[in-house]
Design a protein around this motif. Sequence first.
Motif, PDB file in Angstrom:
ATOM      1  N   VAL A 150      15.004  -2.072  -4.974  1.00 50.27           N
ATOM      2  CA  VAL A 150      13.673  -1.950  -5.590  1.00 50.27           C
ATOM      3  C   VAL A 150      12.937  -3.289  -5.531  1.00 50.27           C
ATOM      4  CG1 VAL A 150      12.425  -1.454  -7.728  1.00 50.27           C
ATOM      5  CG2 VAL A 150      14.379  -0.043  -7.077  1.00 50.27           C
ATOM      6  N   PHE A 151      13.649  -4.401  -5.735  1.00 48.33           N
ATOM      7  CA  PHE A 151      13.025  -5.728  -5.666  1.00 48.33           C
ATOM      8  C   PHE A 151      12.468  -5.988  -4.270  1.00 48.33           C
ATOM      9  CE2 PHE A 151      12.875 -10.308  -5.162  1.00 48.33           C
ATOM     10  CZ  PHE A 151      12.331 -10.738  -6.376  1.00 48.33           C
ATOM     11  N   ILE A 152      13.273  -5.702  -3.229  1.00 46.79           N
ATOM     12  CA  ILE A 152      12.804  -5.900  -1.856  1.00 46.79           C
ATOM     13  C   ILE A 152      11.600  -5.012  -1.562  1.00 46.79           C
ATOM     14  CG2 ILE A 152      13.410  -5.554   0.581  1.00 46.79           C
ATOM     15  CD1 ILE A 152      16.273  -6.350  -0.131  1.00 46.79           C
ATOM     16  N   GLY A 153      11.655  -3.754  -2.028  1.00 50.26           N
ATOM     17  CA  GLY A 153      10.548  -2.837  -1.792  1.00 50.26           C
ATOM     18  C   GLY A 153       9.249  -3.325  -2.403  1.00 50.26           C
ATOM     19  N   ILE A 154       9.306  -3.756  -3.658  1.00 47.93           N
ATOM     20  CA  ILE A 154       8.098  -4.248  -4.329  1.00 47.93           C
ATOM     21  C   ILE A 154       7.610  -5.534  -3.668  1.00 47.93           C
ATOM     22  CG2 ILE A 154       7.167  -5.125  -6.514  1.00 47.93           C
ATOM     23  CD1 ILE A 154       9.138  -3.225  -7.928  1.00 47.93           C
ATOM     24  N   MET A 155       8.542  -6.398  -3.240  1.00 47.84           N
ATOM     25  CA  MET A 155       8.149  -7.629  -2.559  1.00 47.84           C
ATOM     26  C   MET A 155       7.398  -7.318  -1.263  1.00 47.84           C
ATOM     27  SD  MET A 155       7.987 -10.878  -2.482  1.00 47.84           S
ATOM     28  CE  MET A 155       9.140 -11.498  -3.708  1.00 47.84           C
ATOM     29  N   CYS A 156       7.854  -6.312  -0.514  1.00 42.00           N
ATOM     30  CA  CYS A 156       7.152  -5.911   0.710  1.00 42.00           C
ATOM     31  C   CYS A 156       5.736  -5.428   0.404  1.00 42.00           C
ATOM     32  CB  CYS A 156       7.931  -4.804   1.423  1.00 42.00           C
ATOM     33  SG  CYS A 156       9.440  -5.332   2.245  1.00 42.00           S
ATOM     34  N   ILE A 157       5.592  -4.629  -0.652  1.00 46.53           N
ATOM     35  CA  ILE A 157       4.264  -4.135  -1.038  1.00 46.53           C
ATOM     36  C   ILE A 157       3.370  -5.292  -1.461  1.00 46.53           C
ATOM     37  CG2 ILE A 157       2.984  -2.656  -2.646  1.00 46.53           C
ATOM     38  CD1 ILE A 157       5.492  -0.890  -2.819  1.00 46.53           C
ATOM     39  N   LEU A 158       3.926  -6.236  -2.239  1.00 47.30           N
ATOM     40  CA  LEU A 158       3.163  -7.408  -2.691  1.00 47.30           C
ATOM     41  C   LEU A 158       2.679  -8.226  -1.499  1.00 47.30           C
ATOM     42  CD1 LEU A 158       2.140  -9.368  -4.843  1.00 47.30           C
ATOM     43  CD2 LEU A 158       4.453 -10.343  -4.966  1.00 47.30           C
ATOM     44  N   MET A 159       3.562  -8.484  -0.533  1.00 43.82           N
ATOM     45  CA  MET A 159       3.182  -9.260   0.650  1.00 43.82           C
ATOM     46  C   MET A 159       2.086  -8.540   1.441  1.00 43.82           C
ATOM     47  SD  MET A 159       7.003 -10.406   1.881  1.00 43.82           S
ATOM     48  CE  MET A 159       6.429 -10.798   3.528  1.00 43.82           C
ATOM     49  N   ALA A 160       2.225  -7.225   1.596  1.00 49.19           N
ATOM     50  CA  ALA A 160       1.242  -6.458   2.366  1.00 49.19           C
ATOM     51  C   ALA A 160      -0.108  -6.432   1.652  1.00 49.19           C
ATOM     52  CB  ALA A 160       1.753  -5.040   2.588  1.00 49.19           C
ATOM     53  N   TYR A 161      -0.096  -6.252   0.324  1.00 48.34           N
ATOM     54  CA  TYR A 161      -1.348  -6.261  -0.435  1.00 48.34           C
ATOM     55  C   TYR A 161      -2.010  -7.645  -0.362  1.00 48.34           C
ATOM     56  CZ  TYR A 161      -1.928  -1.756  -2.785  1.00 48.34           C
ATOM     57  OH  TYR A 161      -2.204  -0.438  -3.061  1.00 48.34           O
ATOM     58  N   LEU A 162      -1.195  -8.694  -0.396  1.00 46.27           N
ATOM     59  CA  LEU A 162      -1.738 -10.054  -0.281  1.00 46.27           C
ATOM     60  C   LEU A 162      -2.434 -10.240   1.069  1.00 46.27           C
ATOM     61  CD1 LEU A 162      -1.978 -12.920  -1.445  1.00 46.27           C
ATOM     62  CD2 LEU A 162       0.245 -13.440  -0.423  1.00 46.27           C
ATOM     63  N   PHE A 163      -1.826  -9.712   2.117  1.00 49.21           N
ATOM     64  CA  PHE A 163      -2.445  -9.821   3.445  1.00 49.21           C
ATOM     65  C   PHE A 163      -3.713  -8.979   3.521  1.00 49.21           C
ATOM     66  CE2 PHE A 163      -3.258  -8.561   7.768  1.00 49.21           C
ATOM     67  CZ  PHE A 163      -3.139  -9.746   8.470  1.00 49.21           C
ATOM     68  N   ASN A 191      -3.958  -4.254  15.721  1.00 55.37           N
ATOM     69  CA  ASN A 191      -2.505  -4.359  15.901  1.00 55.37           C
ATOM     70  C   ASN A 191      -1.860  -5.128  14.750  1.00 55.37           C
ATOM     71  OD1 ASN A 191      -2.551  -2.967  18.321  1.00 55.37           O
ATOM     72  ND2 ASN A 191      -2.750  -4.821  19.573  1.00 55.37           N
ATOM     73  N   LEU A 192      -2.532  -6.182  14.305  1.00 55.64           N
ATOM     74  CA  LEU A 192      -2.030  -6.956  13.172  1.00 55.64           C
ATOM     75  C   LEU A 192      -2.028  -6.102  11.908  1.00 55.64           C
ATOM     76  CD1 LEU A 192      -1.000  -9.715  12.269  1.00 55.64           C
ATOM     77  CD2 LEU A 192      -3.372 -10.398  11.843  1.00 55.64           C
ATOM     78  N   LEU A 193      -3.063  -5.294  11.766  1.00 55.36           N
ATOM     79  CA  LEU A 193      -3.149  -4.391  10.608  1.00 55.36           C
ATOM     80  C   LEU A 193      -2.012  -3.376  10.650  1.00 55.36           C
ATOM     81  CD1 LEU A 193      -4.763  -3.552   8.101  1.00 55.36           C
ATOM     82  CD2 LEU A 193      -6.146  -2.081   9.578  1.00 55.36           C
ATOM     83  N   SER A 194      -1.712  -2.875  11.834  1.00 57.42           N
ATOM     84  CA  SER A 194      -0.610  -1.918  11.975  1.00 57.42           C
ATOM     85  C   SER A 194       0.721  -2.550  11.579  1.00 57.42           C
ATOM     86  CB  SER A 194      -0.522  -1.395  13.408  1.00 57.42           C
ATOM     87  OG  SER A 194      -1.640  -0.578  13.708  1.00 57.42           O
ATOM     88  N   LEU A 195       0.904  -3.846  11.911  1.00 56.40           N
ATOM     89  CA  LEU A 195       2.129  -4.554  11.526  1.00 56.40           C
ATOM     90  C   LEU A 195       2.244  -4.665  10.008  1.00 56.40           C
ATOM     91  CD1 LEU A 195       4.639  -6.203  12.236  1.00 56.40           C
ATOM     92  CD2 LEU A 195       3.159  -8.239  12.394  1.00 56.40           C
ATOM     93  N   VAL A 196       1.132  -4.956   9.362  1.00 51.51           N
ATOM     94  CA  VAL A 196       1.125  -5.043   7.893  1.00 51.51           C
ATOM     95  C   VAL A 196       1.445  -3.677   7.287  1.00 51.51           C
ATOM     96  CG1 VAL A 196      -0.301  -5.506   5.865  1.00 51.51           C
ATOM     97  CG2 VAL A 196      -0.508  -6.948   7.886  1.00 51.51           C
ATOM     98  N   LEU A 197       0.882  -2.627   7.852  1.00 50.93           N
ATOM     99  CA  LEU A 197       1.154  -1.279   7.357  1.00 50.93           C
ATOM    100  C   LEU A 197       2.614  -0.896   7.578  1.00 50.93           C
ATOM    101  CD1 LEU A 197      -2.097   0.552   8.511  1.00 50.93           C
ATOM    102  CD2 LEU A 197      -1.502  -0.216   6.220  1.00 50.93           C
TER     103      LEU A 197
END
Length: 463
Positions: free
Chosen positions: A328-341, A351-357
Amino acid sequence: MNKKILLTVSMSIGIFLVMLDTTIMNIALPAIQKGLQIDLTKLSWALNVYTIIFASLTIPLSKSGDIFGKNKLFLLGLFLFGLGSFMAGITTSFLILIVDRVISSLGAALLLPLGNTIGLSAWKIEDRFKIVAILGLTQGGAAAIGPTLGGILTDSFNWHWIFLINLPLVVLGLILCLTTLNFKHEEKRKEKVDISGSLLSMLSLFFITLGLIKVREWGVADARFMTCVFIGVVLFGLFVLVEKKVAFPMIDLQLFKNKNFSLSALVALLAQFFYIGVVVILPTYLTNVFHQSELQAALILLPMSITVFIFGGLGSLAIHKLGPRLLVFIGIMCILMAYLFLANFNGQTKNLLSLVLFILGIGFGIISGPINVLAASNLQGSLLTSSQSIISVVRQIGSVLGVSFFVSNMTGNLTALKTFTFSKINHAYLSIYQIWLPVLALLLLIALAYPKKSDYSNDATIE
């Protein structure tokens, strides 16, 4: 083939149909609007009525399964869903479409919680995480292909096919249910129907859901919105008081004494909120800012959908090896990083947007797997039924909240624009993700409340 496997397949079909229906219709709304010649505000009630009924009736209808028989009611749910899909697939009237969506939502309110409950109950508790992975993959897969399939069907045929596509699966599901489910000797609980609890839960969820759906139109300070929320909260309070005293409660409140379940219900709501915040906003962003077609926008979002699908299953299978806290920690960290981007995305490349998604999809998937396992936990009997209905409802509320907050913020930002340069329009769409970064950071702390691998045990059974 093993009868339990066929039973699990039949449950997966019901769950697949419900989850597909929640995502396939959105992409076809412009075509439906044109075909029925109505405005979009009016058409939105084809979605709203489905959401309100599903959220309001899931708990009492799934509880009825304990009393009248889960297998019979699951079969009824399949029939109702198929009937609603067929009628929606041939209608040329908006009013008939609304009736069809009501019928389908009644079926969905039975299929999703009872499908999970029946599927999980057929297997031993030690095998439950594997079945959760299968059912989770079913939900993720349906959500993943929904927008793309909806775009293909609408472009290649017409909007009626987004409903007619359900019928072959409904027929297959009915055949499998009739051959695998025990209707004569299925387990029933000798309980009285909790009429007061049913009414209070239905009315509470009805008013809360209605208020959340209409807040974009009414505004937070509007008397109608505040009245809906006030009535909903008061009725919910009365519901809790009744459930503490009634002999056969609609929801056994001892369920919330299970720490893992309570945490999972909270995280499920918030994860769905953040997921919908992306699914609802980015297609509009891509079509209006990057001038993509609806199908092209759906394809750009496909990496996220695929990773939600894959990692949802992997998360369920890995929970015993890595423990729920780490996942759960890793999952939330991934969401946080993606929202930050996303909050700082300046329209560099798609293509960069697709990588973030893609990263975002990993986050949502890795969370959904453990949440599904922990929500079922080691529960049995009526507690298992209640747990599945509650998780279904909180996810639905998370979706409604996500649509209300993110669309309202986006609309407010666009309305406030005085000049329409690319950078300003881009900022109006994506700056809405900035305000949720502190909430996601707080969620990282909540993730630490989950048990570590060494503390996680799934051996005890609660009746």
